[in-house]
Scaffold this active site. Structure first.
Site: not given
Length: 558
Positions: A34, A261, A271
RNA sequence: UGGGGCGUAACCGAGUGGUUCAGGUAUGUGGCUUUGACCCACAGUACGUAGGUUCGAAUCCUACCGCCCCAGCCA
Protein backbone atom coordinates in the site's frame (compact mmCIF):
# COMPACT_ATOMS: atom_id res chain seq x y z
CA UNK A 1 18.37 -20.89 -9.33
CA UNK A 2 17.33 -23.60 -6.97
CA UNK A 3 20.12 -25.57 -5.42
CA UNK A 4 19.41 -29.26 -5.56
CA UNK A 5 19.74 -30.03 -1.92
CA UNK A 6 18.47 -26.74 -0.61
CA UNK A 7 15.55 -27.34 1.68
CA UNK A 8 12.46 -25.60 0.46
CA UNK A 9 10.16 -23.65 2.70
CA UNK A 10 6.55 -24.74 2.98
CA UNK A 11 5.38 -22.28 0.32
CA UNK A 12 7.85 -23.48 -2.28
CA UNK A 13 6.81 -27.01 -1.46
CA UNK A 14 3.22 -26.16 -2.21
CA UNK A 15 4.35 -24.64 -5.48
CA UNK A 16 6.47 -27.68 -6.33
CA UNK A 17 3.46 -29.79 -5.67
CA UNK A 18 1.13 -27.68 -7.79
CA UNK A 19 3.60 -27.93 -10.63
CA UNK A 20 4.03 -31.68 -10.18
CA UNK A 21 0.31 -32.40 -10.16
CA UNK A 22 -0.25 -30.15 -13.14
CA UNK A 23 -2.53 -27.82 -11.23
CA UNK A 24 -0.38 -25.03 -12.61
CA UNK A 25 2.08 -24.89 -15.44
CA UNK A 26 3.22 -21.40 -14.63
CA UNK A 27 3.44 -19.62 -11.31
CA UNK A 28 2.47 -16.01 -10.76
CA UNK A 29 3.13 -14.15 -7.53
CA UNK A 30 2.79 -10.53 -6.58
CA UNK A 31 4.15 -7.97 -4.15
CA UNK A 32 1.22 -5.72 -3.19
CA UNK A 33 2.35 -2.74 -1.07
CA UNK A 34 0.00 0.00 0.00
CA UNK A 35 1.63 3.30 -0.97
CA UNK A 36 1.11 4.89 2.42
CA UNK A 37 4.68 4.84 3.68
CA UNK A 38 8.18 3.68 3.02
CA UNK A 39 9.23 0.09 2.62
CA UNK A 40 11.17 -1.44 5.48
CA UNK A 41 13.19 -4.57 6.03
CA UNK A 42 10.04 -6.54 6.76
CA UNK A 43 8.88 -5.79 3.24
CA UNK A 44 12.24 -6.99 1.97
CA UNK A 45 11.35 -10.44 3.22
CA UNK A 46 8.13 -10.40 1.25
CA UNK A 47 9.80 -8.95 -1.84
CA UNK A 48 12.54 -11.56 -1.76
CA UNK A 49 9.97 -14.29 -1.29
CA UNK A 50 7.68 -13.23 -4.13
CA UNK A 51 10.29 -12.06 -6.60
CA UNK A 52 12.63 -14.82 -5.48
CA UNK A 53 10.11 -17.47 -6.42
CA UNK A 54 9.68 -15.81 -9.77
CA UNK A 55 13.41 -16.05 -10.36
CA UNK A 56 13.61 -19.71 -9.38
CA UNK A 57 10.98 -21.29 -11.56
CA UNK A 58 11.15 -21.24 -15.34
CA UNK A 59 7.74 -19.90 -16.36
CA UNK A 60 7.11 -17.58 -13.54
CA UNK A 61 6.59 -13.89 -12.99
CA UNK A 62 6.01 -11.56 -10.09
CA UNK A 63 3.81 -8.51 -10.33
CA UNK A 64 4.31 -5.26 -8.50
CA UNK A 65 0.86 -4.06 -7.57
CA UNK A 66 0.00 -1.01 -5.55
CA UNK A 67 -2.89 -1.59 -3.23
CA UNK A 68 -4.21 1.92 -3.58
CA UNK A 69 -7.78 1.77 -2.37
CA UNK A 70 -7.55 4.34 0.42
CA UNK A 71 -6.78 7.78 -1.05
CA UNK A 72 -6.82 9.40 2.37
CA UNK A 73 -3.51 7.79 3.19
CA UNK A 74 -1.77 7.16 -0.08
CA UNK A 75 0.53 9.38 -2.06
CA UNK A 76 2.44 9.37 -5.32
CA UNK A 77 5.63 10.08 -3.38
CA UNK A 78 5.35 6.69 -1.75
CA UNK A 79 4.66 4.96 -5.04
CA UNK A 80 7.86 6.36 -6.49
CA UNK A 81 9.89 5.52 -3.40
CA UNK A 82 8.59 1.96 -3.32
CA UNK A 83 9.53 1.38 -6.94
CA UNK A 84 13.02 2.70 -6.31
CA UNK A 85 13.41 0.48 -3.27
CA UNK A 86 12.31 -2.68 -5.06
CA UNK A 87 14.69 -1.93 -7.91
CA UNK A 88 17.50 -1.22 -5.51
CA UNK A 89 16.93 -4.57 -3.85
CA UNK A 90 17.63 -6.03 -7.24
CA UNK A 91 14.24 -7.03 -8.58
CA UNK A 92 12.49 -6.27 -11.82
CA UNK A 93 8.78 -6.45 -12.43
CA UNK A 94 9.22 -5.89 -16.16
CA UNK A 95 5.86 -4.99 -17.70
CA UNK A 96 3.98 -6.25 -14.71
CA UNK A 97 3.23 -3.02 -12.92
CA UNK A 98 -0.33 -2.78 -11.69
CA UNK A 99 -2.54 -0.77 -9.41
CA UNK A 100 -5.68 -1.89 -7.68
CA UNK A 101 -7.11 1.38 -8.93
CA UNK A 102 -6.76 0.03 -12.48
CA UNK A 103 -9.61 -2.28 -11.55
CA UNK A 104 -12.01 0.24 -10.02
CA UNK A 105 -14.49 -0.07 -12.87
CA UNK A 106 -14.43 -3.86 -12.85
CA UNK A 107 -14.62 -3.93 -9.11
CA UNK A 108 -17.71 -1.80 -9.35
CA UNK A 109 -19.32 -4.10 -11.91
CA UNK A 110 -18.60 -7.11 -9.75
CA UNK A 111 -20.21 -5.33 -6.83
CA UNK A 112 -23.37 -4.87 -8.87
CA UNK A 113 -23.18 -8.57 -9.64
CA UNK A 114 -23.07 -9.39 -5.96
CA UNK A 115 -26.07 -7.16 -5.40
CA UNK A 116 -27.96 -8.71 -8.27
CA UNK A 117 -27.32 -12.21 -6.98
CA UNK A 118 -28.43 -11.23 -3.51
CA UNK A 119 -24.99 -11.37 -1.93
CA UNK A 120 -24.52 -7.71 -1.10
CA UNK A 121 -26.65 -4.88 0.20
CA UNK A 122 -26.50 -1.20 0.95
CA UNK A 123 -26.52 -0.52 4.66
CA UNK A 124 -27.48 2.82 6.22
CA UNK A 125 -26.20 2.09 9.69
CA UNK A 126 -23.66 4.57 11.07
CA UNK A 127 -20.15 3.43 11.81
CA UNK A 128 -20.94 3.15 15.49
CA UNK A 129 -24.06 1.18 14.79
CA UNK A 130 -22.27 -1.23 12.51
CA UNK A 131 -19.78 -1.88 15.25
CA UNK A 132 -22.56 -2.43 17.73
CA UNK A 133 -24.41 -4.83 15.44
CA UNK A 134 -21.20 -6.73 14.76
CA UNK A 135 -21.16 -8.30 18.20
CA UNK A 136 -17.99 -9.18 20.01
CA UNK A 137 -15.40 -11.93 19.97
CA UNK A 138 -17.63 -14.12 22.11
CA UNK A 139 -21.10 -12.91 21.14
CA UNK A 140 -22.62 -13.22 17.70
CA UNK A 141 -23.66 -10.14 15.78
CA UNK A 142 -27.13 -9.02 14.79
CA UNK A 143 -28.43 -8.52 11.30
CA UNK A 144 -28.69 -5.00 10.01
CA UNK A 145 -32.25 -3.75 9.52
CA UNK A 146 -31.22 -2.88 5.95
CA UNK A 147 -30.07 -6.39 5.20
CA UNK A 148 -33.12 -7.48 3.32
CA UNK A 149 -33.65 -4.62 0.92
CA UNK A 150 -34.69 -5.65 -2.54
CA UNK A 151 -32.16 -6.10 -5.30
CA UNK A 152 -33.69 -3.14 -7.11
CA UNK A 153 -33.41 -0.85 -4.12
CA UNK A 154 -29.84 -1.97 -3.44
CA UNK A 155 -28.86 -1.44 -7.03
CA UNK A 156 -30.43 1.99 -7.09
CA UNK A 157 -28.81 3.02 -3.84
CA UNK A 158 -25.41 1.69 -4.83
CA UNK A 159 -25.56 3.53 -8.16
CA UNK A 160 -26.48 6.70 -6.36
CA UNK A 161 -23.58 6.11 -3.95
CA UNK A 162 -21.32 6.12 -6.93
CA UNK A 163 -23.08 9.15 -8.41
CA UNK A 164 -22.35 11.13 -5.28
CA UNK A 165 -25.91 11.47 -4.05
CA UNK A 166 -24.98 10.72 -0.44
CA UNK A 167 -22.59 12.28 2.02
CA UNK A 168 -19.39 10.58 3.12
CA UNK A 169 -19.93 7.82 5.62
CA UNK A 170 -23.69 7.78 5.26
CA UNK A 171 -23.95 4.37 3.64
CA UNK A 172 -21.79 1.38 2.78
CA UNK A 173 -22.11 -1.66 0.60
CA UNK A 174 -21.86 -4.84 2.61
CA UNK A 175 -21.49 -8.49 1.76
CA UNK A 176 -24.37 -10.61 2.99
CA UNK A 177 -22.68 -13.53 4.69
CA UNK A 178 -23.25 -14.55 8.29
CA UNK A 179 -23.64 -12.27 11.29
CA UNK A 180 -23.21 -15.20 13.67
CA UNK A 181 -19.91 -16.43 12.28
CA UNK A 182 -17.15 -17.00 14.80
CA UNK A 183 -14.93 -15.28 12.28
CA UNK A 184 -15.74 -11.62 12.60
CA UNK A 185 -14.55 -10.93 9.09
CA UNK A 186 -17.53 -12.88 7.83
CA UNK A 187 -20.11 -10.81 9.69
CA UNK A 188 -21.30 -8.89 6.65
CA UNK A 189 -18.03 -7.07 5.98
CA UNK A 190 -18.05 -3.64 4.34
CA UNK A 191 -17.19 -3.77 0.65
CA UNK A 192 -17.46 -0.12 -0.34
CA UNK A 193 -17.46 3.16 1.54
CA UNK A 194 -18.28 6.68 0.44
CA UNK A 195 -15.15 8.79 0.56
CA UNK A 196 -14.71 12.09 -1.17
CA UNK A 197 -10.96 12.08 -1.49
CA UNK A 198 -8.79 12.76 -4.47
CA UNK A 199 -6.92 9.66 -5.58
CA UNK A 200 -3.31 9.89 -6.80
CA UNK A 201 -4.26 8.06 -9.99
CA UNK A 202 -7.99 8.36 -10.54
CA UNK A 203 -8.31 11.90 -9.22
CA UNK A 204 -11.91 12.75 -8.44
CA UNK A 205 -13.49 10.15 -10.70
CA UNK A 206 -14.74 8.20 -7.72
CA UNK A 207 -16.38 9.03 -4.43
CA UNK A 208 -16.75 5.42 -3.39
CA UNK A 209 -13.74 3.22 -2.78
CA UNK A 210 -13.57 -0.56 -2.37
CA UNK A 211 -12.17 -2.17 0.76
CA UNK A 212 -9.07 -4.34 0.90
CA UNK A 213 -10.88 -7.61 1.55
CA UNK A 214 -12.98 -7.12 -1.52
CA UNK A 215 -10.30 -5.65 -3.77
CA UNK A 216 -7.46 -7.99 -3.07
CA UNK A 217 -8.88 -11.34 -4.20
CA UNK A 218 -10.33 -9.78 -7.31
CA UNK A 219 -7.10 -8.01 -8.21
CA UNK A 220 -5.20 -11.23 -7.71
CA UNK A 221 -7.65 -13.16 -9.85
CA UNK A 222 -7.71 -10.61 -12.65
CA UNK A 223 -3.93 -10.78 -12.87
CA UNK A 224 -3.91 -14.56 -12.88
CA UNK A 225 -1.98 -14.78 -9.63
CA UNK A 226 -1.58 -18.43 -8.64
CA UNK A 227 -0.22 -18.01 -5.13
CA UNK A 228 -1.14 -14.97 -3.10
CA UNK A 229 1.35 -14.72 -0.26
CA UNK A 230 0.62 -12.58 2.75
CA UNK A 231 1.36 -12.36 6.44
CA UNK A 232 -0.21 -14.33 9.28
CA UNK A 233 -2.71 -11.70 10.38
CA UNK A 234 -4.62 -12.25 7.16
CA UNK A 235 -5.26 -15.87 7.94
CA UNK A 236 -8.67 -14.93 9.31
CA UNK A 237 -9.41 -13.14 6.08
CA UNK A 238 -8.87 -16.13 3.86
CA UNK A 239 -12.46 -17.34 4.14
CA UNK A 240 -13.58 -13.94 2.92
CA UNK A 241 -10.99 -14.00 0.14
CA UNK A 242 -12.41 -17.31 -1.00
CA UNK A 243 -16.03 -16.26 -0.49
CA UNK A 244 -15.53 -13.25 -2.72
CA UNK A 245 -14.11 -15.25 -5.60
CA UNK A 246 -16.67 -18.02 -5.16
CA UNK A 247 -19.53 -15.58 -5.63
CA UNK A 248 -18.19 -13.83 -8.69
CA UNK A 249 -17.97 -14.95 -12.30
CA UNK A 250 -14.18 -15.10 -12.30
CA UNK A 251 -12.59 -18.37 -13.42
CA UNK A 252 -9.28 -17.77 -11.64
CA UNK A 253 -9.02 -18.54 -7.94
CA UNK A 254 -5.57 -17.86 -6.46
CA UNK A 255 -4.54 -19.62 -3.31
CA UNK A 256 -3.78 -17.37 -0.36
CA UNK A 257 -0.93 -18.60 1.80
CA UNK A 258 0.17 -16.88 4.98
CA UNK A 259 3.65 -16.70 6.49
CA UNK A 260 5.13 -15.02 9.56
CA UNK A 261 6.26 -11.44 9.16
CA UNK A 262 9.83 -10.51 9.99
CA UNK A 263 10.65 -9.12 13.40
CA UNK A 264 14.18 -7.96 14.11
CA UNK A 265 15.75 -7.58 17.52
CA UNK A 266 16.65 -4.07 18.70
CA UNK A 267 14.39 -2.42 16.18
CA UNK A 268 10.76 -1.88 15.29
CA UNK A 269 9.23 -2.98 12.04
CA UNK A 270 5.88 -1.31 11.77
CA UNK A 271 4.99 1.62 9.57
CA UNK A 272 3.02 3.21 12.36
CA UNK A 273 5.91 3.11 14.78
CA UNK A 274 8.44 4.20 12.23
CA UNK A 275 6.19 7.11 11.40
CA UNK A 276 6.18 8.09 15.06
CA UNK A 277 9.97 8.09 15.19
CA UNK A 278 9.99 10.44 12.23
CA UNK A 279 7.18 12.69 13.43
CA UNK A 280 8.55 13.06 16.92
CA UNK A 281 11.98 13.89 15.57
CA UNK A 282 13.77 10.93 17.11
CA UNK A 283 15.41 10.37 13.76
CA UNK A 284 16.15 12.74 10.92
CA UNK A 285 13.63 11.21 8.54
CA UNK A 286 12.51 8.03 6.83
CA UNK A 287 15.99 7.65 5.43
CA UNK A 288 17.85 8.21 8.68
CA UNK A 289 20.62 5.59 8.58
CA UNK A 290 19.36 4.15 11.86
CA UNK A 291 15.95 3.40 10.41
CA UNK A 292 15.12 -0.13 9.24
CA UNK A 293 13.53 1.36 6.14
CA UNK A 294 15.07 0.34 2.87
CA UNK A 295 15.95 3.96 2.22
CA UNK A 296 17.61 4.26 5.63
CA UNK A 297 19.45 1.01 5.27
CA UNK A 298 20.63 2.02 1.82
CA UNK A 299 21.93 5.33 3.07
CA UNK A 300 23.66 3.52 5.91
CA UNK A 301 25.58 1.49 3.34
CA UNK A 302 23.85 -1.87 3.44
CA UNK A 303 24.12 -3.75 0.18
CA UNK A 304 21.20 -5.33 -1.67
CA UNK A 305 23.14 -8.59 -1.89
CA UNK A 306 23.53 -8.75 1.88
CA UNK A 307 19.85 -8.09 2.36
CA UNK A 308 18.87 -10.78 -0.12
CA UNK A 309 21.22 -13.21 1.55
CA UNK A 310 19.69 -12.35 4.90
CA UNK A 311 16.19 -12.97 3.58
CA UNK A 312 17.10 -16.40 2.32
CA UNK A 313 18.84 -17.30 5.56
CA UNK A 314 15.95 -16.39 7.84
CA UNK A 315 13.69 -18.74 5.96
CA UNK A 316 9.93 -18.65 5.63
CA UNK A 317 7.65 -20.30 8.15
CA UNK A 318 4.49 -19.74 10.14
CA UNK A 319 6.04 -19.32 13.57
CA UNK A 320 6.08 -15.85 15.12
CA UNK A 321 9.71 -15.05 15.58
CA UNK A 322 12.28 -12.39 16.25
CA UNK A 323 15.41 -12.71 14.19
CA UNK A 324 18.55 -11.48 15.89
CA UNK A 325 20.00 -8.41 14.27
CA UNK A 326 23.39 -10.13 14.55
CA UNK A 327 22.44 -12.34 11.64
CA UNK A 328 21.78 -9.30 9.49
CA UNK A 329 25.12 -7.84 10.53
CA UNK A 330 26.83 -11.09 9.72
CA UNK A 331 25.37 -11.12 6.20
CA UNK A 332 26.47 -7.56 5.74
CA UNK A 333 30.01 -8.15 6.97
CA UNK A 334 30.33 -11.21 4.79
CA UNK A 335 29.46 -9.24 1.68
CA UNK A 336 31.45 -6.17 2.66
CA UNK A 337 34.49 -8.18 3.70
CA UNK A 338 34.63 -9.66 0.26
CA UNK A 339 33.92 -6.54 -1.72
CA UNK A 340 34.91 -3.40 0.15
CA UNK A 341 38.23 -1.75 -0.60
CA UNK A 342 40.41 -1.20 2.42
CA UNK A 343 41.63 2.23 3.44
CA UNK A 344 42.98 3.85 6.57
CA UNK A 345 41.01 6.37 8.55
CA UNK A 346 41.65 7.69 12.03
CA UNK A 347 38.44 8.41 13.85
CA UNK A 348 39.79 10.03 17.01
CA UNK A 349 43.27 11.31 16.19
CA UNK A 350 46.31 11.44 18.44
CA UNK A 351 49.38 13.18 17.10
CA UNK A 352 52.52 11.11 16.74
CA UNK A 353 55.94 12.48 15.78
CA UNK A 354 58.74 10.24 14.58
CA UNK A 355 61.74 11.97 15.99
CA UNK A 356 64.37 10.21 13.93
CA UNK A 357 62.55 10.75 10.63
CA UNK A 358 63.76 13.65 8.44
CA UNK A 359 61.64 16.80 8.76
CA UNK A 360 60.87 17.40 5.11
CA UNK A 361 60.81 13.90 3.79
CA UNK A 362 57.72 12.39 2.32
CA UNK A 363 57.73 8.74 1.42
CA UNK A 364 55.15 6.89 -0.62
CA UNK A 365 54.24 3.45 0.63
CA UNK A 366 52.35 0.73 -1.13
CA UNK A 367 49.17 -0.55 0.47
CA UNK A 368 46.93 -3.35 -0.69
CA UNK A 369 43.33 -2.51 -1.45
CA UNK A 370 42.30 -5.97 -0.34
CA UNK A 371 44.79 -8.35 1.27
CA UNK A 372 42.76 -11.42 0.32
CA UNK A 373 42.12 -10.27 -3.21
CA UNK A 374 45.22 -8.99 -5.02
CA UNK A 375 43.13 -8.26 -8.10
CA UNK A 376 41.79 -5.24 -6.33
CA UNK A 377 45.24 -3.75 -6.66
CA UNK A 378 47.31 -1.42 -4.56
CA UNK A 379 47.52 2.26 -3.82
CA UNK A 380 50.18 4.66 -2.59
CA UNK A 381 49.92 6.15 0.87
CA UNK A 382 52.09 9.11 1.86
CA UNK A 383 54.23 8.83 4.96
CA UNK A 384 55.99 11.62 6.81
CA UNK A 385 57.40 12.64 10.16
CA UNK A 386 54.13 13.74 11.67
CA UNK A 387 51.32 11.27 11.79
CA UNK A 388 48.03 10.69 13.52
CA UNK A 389 47.02 7.42 15.09
CA UNK A 390 43.89 6.34 16.91
CA UNK A 391 43.65 7.50 20.52
CA UNK A 392 42.43 4.05 21.45
CA UNK A 393 45.64 2.54 20.11
CA UNK A 394 47.75 4.02 22.87
CA UNK A 395 47.63 3.37 26.58
CA UNK A 396 49.95 4.95 29.09
CA UNK A 397 49.51 2.06 31.47
CA UNK A 398 48.46 -0.87 29.30
CA UNK A 399 47.35 -4.24 30.60
CA UNK A 400 49.35 -7.31 29.56
CA UNK A 401 47.04 -8.36 26.76
CA UNK A 402 47.04 -4.94 25.16
CA UNK A 403 49.33 -5.24 22.21
CA UNK A 404 49.08 -1.82 20.74
CA UNK A 405 51.28 1.15 21.63
CA UNK A 406 52.50 2.02 25.13
CA UNK A 407 55.53 3.63 26.71
CA UNK A 408 58.65 1.85 25.46
CA UNK A 409 56.58 -0.54 23.34
CA UNK A 410 56.89 -1.40 19.71
CA UNK A 411 54.09 -1.56 17.23
CA UNK A 412 53.81 -1.80 13.48
CA UNK A 413 52.29 1.01 11.47
CA UNK A 414 50.32 -0.75 8.79
CA UNK A 415 52.30 -0.96 5.55
CA UNK A 416 54.93 1.42 7.02
CA UNK A 417 57.43 0.86 9.80
CA UNK A 418 57.92 -0.60 13.22
CA UNK A 419 57.95 2.26 15.69
CA UNK A 420 58.73 2.53 19.36
CA UNK A 421 57.16 4.95 21.78
CA UNK A 422 59.81 7.01 23.54
CA UNK A 423 57.99 9.93 25.10
CA UNK A 424 54.52 11.14 26.01
CA UNK A 425 53.59 14.80 25.80
CA UNK A 426 50.72 16.06 27.93
CA UNK A 427 49.00 19.39 28.21
CA UNK A 428 48.49 21.23 31.47
CA UNK A 429 45.37 19.25 32.23
CA UNK A 430 47.31 16.04 31.97
CA UNK A 431 45.75 14.94 28.70
CA UNK A 432 48.02 13.17 26.30
CA UNK A 433 48.35 15.37 23.26
CA UNK A 434 51.32 13.90 21.45
CA UNK A 435 53.55 10.88 21.26
CA UNK A 436 57.23 10.95 20.37
CA UNK A 437 58.43 7.77 18.71
CA UNK A 438 61.39 6.44 16.81
CA UNK A 439 61.15 4.26 13.74
CA UNK A 440 63.25 1.39 12.50
CA UNK A 441 64.31 2.21 8.92
CA UNK A 442 64.98 -1.45 8.21
CA UNK A 443 61.29 -2.27 8.50
CA UNK A 444 59.94 -0.19 5.61
CA UNK A 445 56.68 -1.67 4.41
CA UNK A 446 56.14 -3.26 7.79
CA UNK A 447 58.40 -6.27 7.35
CA UNK A 448 60.79 -7.36 10.03
CA UNK A 449 63.98 -8.54 8.32
CA UNK A 450 65.35 -9.77 11.61
CA UNK A 451 62.34 -11.99 12.04
CA UNK A 452 61.18 -10.40 15.26
CA UNK A 453 57.50 -10.77 16.04
CA UNK A 454 55.46 -7.64 16.35
CA UNK A 455 52.07 -8.47 17.68
CA UNK A 456 50.35 -5.17 17.14
CA UNK A 457 49.61 -3.41 13.88
CA UNK A 458 47.82 -0.09 13.91
CA UNK A 459 46.51 2.28 11.27
CA UNK A 460 47.62 5.85 10.77
CA UNK A 461 47.50 8.85 8.46
CA UNK A 462 50.12 11.39 7.53
CA UNK A 463 49.33 14.70 9.20
CA UNK A 464 50.03 16.94 6.24
CA UNK A 465 48.25 14.72 3.74
CA UNK A 466 45.19 13.50 5.59
CA UNK A 467 41.70 14.58 4.62
CA UNK A 468 39.46 15.89 7.33
CA UNK A 469 36.07 14.20 7.53
CA UNK A 470 32.94 13.96 9.58
CA UNK A 471 32.18 10.43 10.65
CA UNK A 472 28.87 9.24 11.99
CA UNK A 473 28.87 6.18 14.16
CA UNK A 474 25.57 4.41 14.47
CA UNK A 475 24.45 1.99 17.08
CA UNK A 476 21.16 0.15 17.49
CA UNK A 477 18.17 2.44 17.86
CA UNK A 478 16.80 0.65 20.91
CA UNK A 479 18.39 -0.69 24.05
CA UNK A 480 16.08 -3.66 24.35
CA UNK A 481 15.95 -6.65 22.07
CA UNK A 482 12.17 -6.44 21.90
CA UNK A 483 11.17 -2.79 22.14
CA UNK A 484 7.67 -3.60 20.90
CA UNK A 485 6.80 -5.68 23.94
CA UNK A 486 8.04 -3.48 26.76
CA UNK A 487 5.38 -0.84 27.22
CA UNK A 488 6.00 2.21 25.09
CA UNK A 489 8.74 1.45 22.62
CA UNK A 490 9.74 5.11 22.56
CA UNK A 491 10.99 4.82 26.09
CA UNK A 492 13.73 2.37 25.31
CA UNK A 493 15.33 4.42 22.56
CA UNK A 494 19.10 4.23 22.74
CA UNK A 495 20.37 7.76 23.52
CA UNK A 496 23.73 6.86 21.98
CA UNK A 497 22.46 5.53 18.68
CA UNK A 498 24.33 8.29 16.86
CA UNK A 499 27.76 9.60 17.65
CA UNK A 500 29.25 12.29 15.45
CA UNK A 501 33.01 12.59 15.13
CA UNK A 502 33.94 15.88 13.60
CA UNK A 503 37.68 15.58 13.48
CA UNK A 504 38.30 12.29 11.78
CA UNK A 505 41.20 12.09 9.35
CA UNK A 506 41.21 9.77 6.38
CA UNK A 507 43.97 8.90 3.99
CA UNK A 508 44.24 11.16 0.93
CA UNK A 509 42.82 8.60 -1.47
CA UNK A 510 39.49 9.08 0.28
CA UNK A 511 39.35 12.63 -0.97
CA UNK A 512 37.98 10.94 -4.05
CA UNK A 513 35.71 8.49 -2.27
CA UNK A 514 32.85 7.48 -4.50
CA UNK A 515 29.25 7.90 -3.43
CA UNK A 516 27.52 4.57 -3.15
CA UNK A 517 30.73 2.61 -2.61
CA UNK A 518 31.58 0.72 0.53
CA UNK A 519 34.98 1.05 2.15
CA UNK A 520 36.58 -0.71 5.02
CA UNK A 521 38.46 1.59 7.35
CA UNK A 522 40.91 -1.03 8.49
CA UNK A 523 40.46 -2.23 12.04
CA UNK A 524 37.37 -0.05 12.40
CA UNK A 525 34.51 -1.09 10.21
CA UNK A 526 32.75 -0.42 6.95
CA UNK A 527 31.90 3.09 5.88
CA UNK A 528 30.26 4.89 3.00
CA UNK A 529 29.88 8.47 1.94
CA UNK A 530 26.62 9.95 3.14
CA UNK A 531 24.69 10.80 0.00
CA UNK A 532 22.75 13.61 1.59
CA UNK A 533 25.02 15.64 3.82
CA UNK A 534 28.36 15.30 2.08
CA UNK A 535 29.64 18.60 0.69
CA UNK A 536 32.59 19.00 -1.69
CA UNK A 537 34.91 20.21 1.06
CA UNK A 538 33.17 18.32 3.82
CA UNK A 539 32.95 14.57 3.37
CA UNK A 540 30.58 12.78 5.72
CA UNK A 541 31.02 9.08 6.28
CA UNK A 542 28.39 6.77 7.72
CA UNK A 543 29.58 3.74 9.57
CA UNK A 544 27.64 0.88 8.06
CA UNK A 545 28.74 -1.73 10.57
CA UNK A 546 31.79 -2.29 12.75
CA UNK A 547 34.26 -5.07 12.25
CA UNK A 548 33.89 -7.86 14.75
CA UNK A 549 35.91 -6.79 17.75
CA UNK A 550 37.13 -9.60 19.97
CA UNK A 551 39.41 -7.25 21.84
CA UNK A 552 36.50 -5.06 22.89
CA UNK A 553 34.82 -8.15 24.29
CA UNK A 554 37.90 -9.33 26.17
CA UNK A 555 38.50 -5.83 27.43
CA UNK A 556 34.96 -5.54 28.69
CA UNK A 557 35.04 -8.75 30.68
CA UNK A 558 38.40 -7.90 32.30
C1' U B 1 -16.78 -18.79 27.51
C1' G B 2 -16.08 -17.35 20.01
C1' G B 3 -12.92 -18.00 15.63
C1' G B 4 -8.02 -18.67 13.37
C1' G B 5 -2.83 -20.00 14.00
C1' C B 6 1.89 -21.46 16.32
C1' G B 7 5.27 -24.31 19.94
C1' U B 8 12.62 -28.34 17.63
C1' A B 9 18.99 -25.50 21.46
C1' A B 10 20.41 -18.36 23.16
C1' C B 11 18.11 -16.87 17.92
C1' C B 12 16.34 -18.44 13.05
C1' G B 13 15.27 -23.16 10.81
C1' A B 14 15.38 -28.36 8.24
C1' G B 15 13.09 -32.83 9.52
C1' U B 16 6.19 -35.74 8.22
C1' G B 17 7.64 -43.47 12.03
C1' G B 18 13.69 -46.20 11.75
C1' U B 19 21.25 -45.50 13.37
C1' U B 20 23.55 -40.73 18.53
C1' C B 21 17.46 -34.25 15.13
C1' A B 22 20.43 -30.79 8.86
C1' G B 23 22.37 -25.97 8.23
C1' G B 24 23.21 -20.89 9.66
C1' U B 25 23.74 -17.11 13.50
C1' A B 26 25.26 -16.22 18.48
C1' U B 27 28.56 -18.04 22.40
C1' G B 28 33.20 -20.47 24.14
C1' U B 29 38.20 -22.59 23.24
C1' G B 30 42.39 -23.22 20.16
C1' G B 31 45.21 -22.14 15.42
C1' C B 32 46.73 -18.59 11.58
C1' U B 33 47.56 -13.35 10.87
C1' U B 34 51.31 -6.69 8.54
C1' U B 35 43.34 -5.49 10.06
C1' G B 36 42.67 -8.34 17.92
C1' A B 37 39.34 -8.46 10.90
C1' C B 38 38.97 -12.52 7.49
C1' C B 39 39.97 -17.71 7.49
C1' C B 40 40.49 -22.73 9.82
C1' A B 41 39.49 -26.41 13.77
C1' C B 42 36.90 -27.97 17.94
C1' A B 43 32.81 -27.51 21.77
C1' G B 44 28.10 -27.38 24.06
C1' U B 45 22.60 -27.30 25.58
C1' A B 46 16.67 -28.69 21.83
C1' C B 47 11.93 -31.85 19.84
C1' G B 48 6.06 -27.21 25.20
C1' U B 49 3.95 -31.02 29.14
C1' A B 50 1.62 -35.68 30.34
C1' G B 51 -0.31 -40.05 28.75
C1' G B 52 -1.20 -43.59 24.68
C1' U B 53 -0.33 -46.51 19.85
C1' U B 54 4.17 -49.06 17.98
C1' C B 55 9.64 -53.52 17.90
C1' G B 56 10.61 -48.21 17.22
C1' A B 57 7.73 -41.23 17.57
C1' A B 58 9.94 -34.66 16.99
C1' U B 59 6.91 -37.19 13.38
C1' C B 60 0.44 -40.86 14.64
C1' C B 61 -3.69 -40.36 18.78
C1' U B 62 -5.68 -37.94 23.39
C1' A B 63 -5.59 -34.31 27.05
C1' C B 64 -3.35 -30.24 29.01
C1' C B 65 -0.06 -25.82 29.09
C1' G B 66 1.96 -21.53 26.76
C1' C B 67 2.27 -17.71 22.95
C1' C B 68 0.27 -14.81 18.65
C1' C B 69 -3.86 -12.68 15.58
C1' C B 70 -9.21 -10.99 14.93
C1' A B 71 -14.61 -6.81 17.26
C1' G B 72 -11.48 -0.04 11.01
C1' C B 73 -16.40 2.66 6.62
C1' C B 74 -7.18 0.75 7.40
C1' A B 75 -4.24 -2.58 4.61
Amino acid sequence: MTTENASHDFIRKIIDDDLATGKHTEIVTRFPPEPNGYLHIGHAKSICLNFGIAAEYPTTRCHLRFDDTNPTKEEQEYIDAIKADVRWLGFDWGDNLFHASDYFEKLYEFAEHLITTGHAYVCDLTGDEIREYRGTLTEPGRESPYRNRSVEENLDLFRRMRAGDFPDGSRVLRAKIDMTSGNINMRDPVLYRILRASHPRTGDAWCIYPMYDYTHPISDALEGITHSLCTLEFEDHRPLYDWTLNHLPIPCHPRQIEFARLNLSYTVVSKRKLLRLVKEGKVSGWDDPRMPTLSGIRRRGFTPAALRDFCTRIGVAKKDSIVEVELLEHCLREDLNENAARVMGVLEPLKLVITNYPEDEVDSLTAQNHPQNPEMGTRQVPFSRELYIEQADFMEDPPKKFFRLGPGREVRLRYAYIIKCEEIIKDEAGTIIELRCTYDPATRGGDTPDGRKIKGTIHWVSAQHAVRAEVRLYDRLFRQADPESEGDFMECLNPDSLQILDHALVEPSMGMAEPGRNYQFERQGYFCLDNKDTQPAHPVFNRTVTLRDTWAKVNKTV
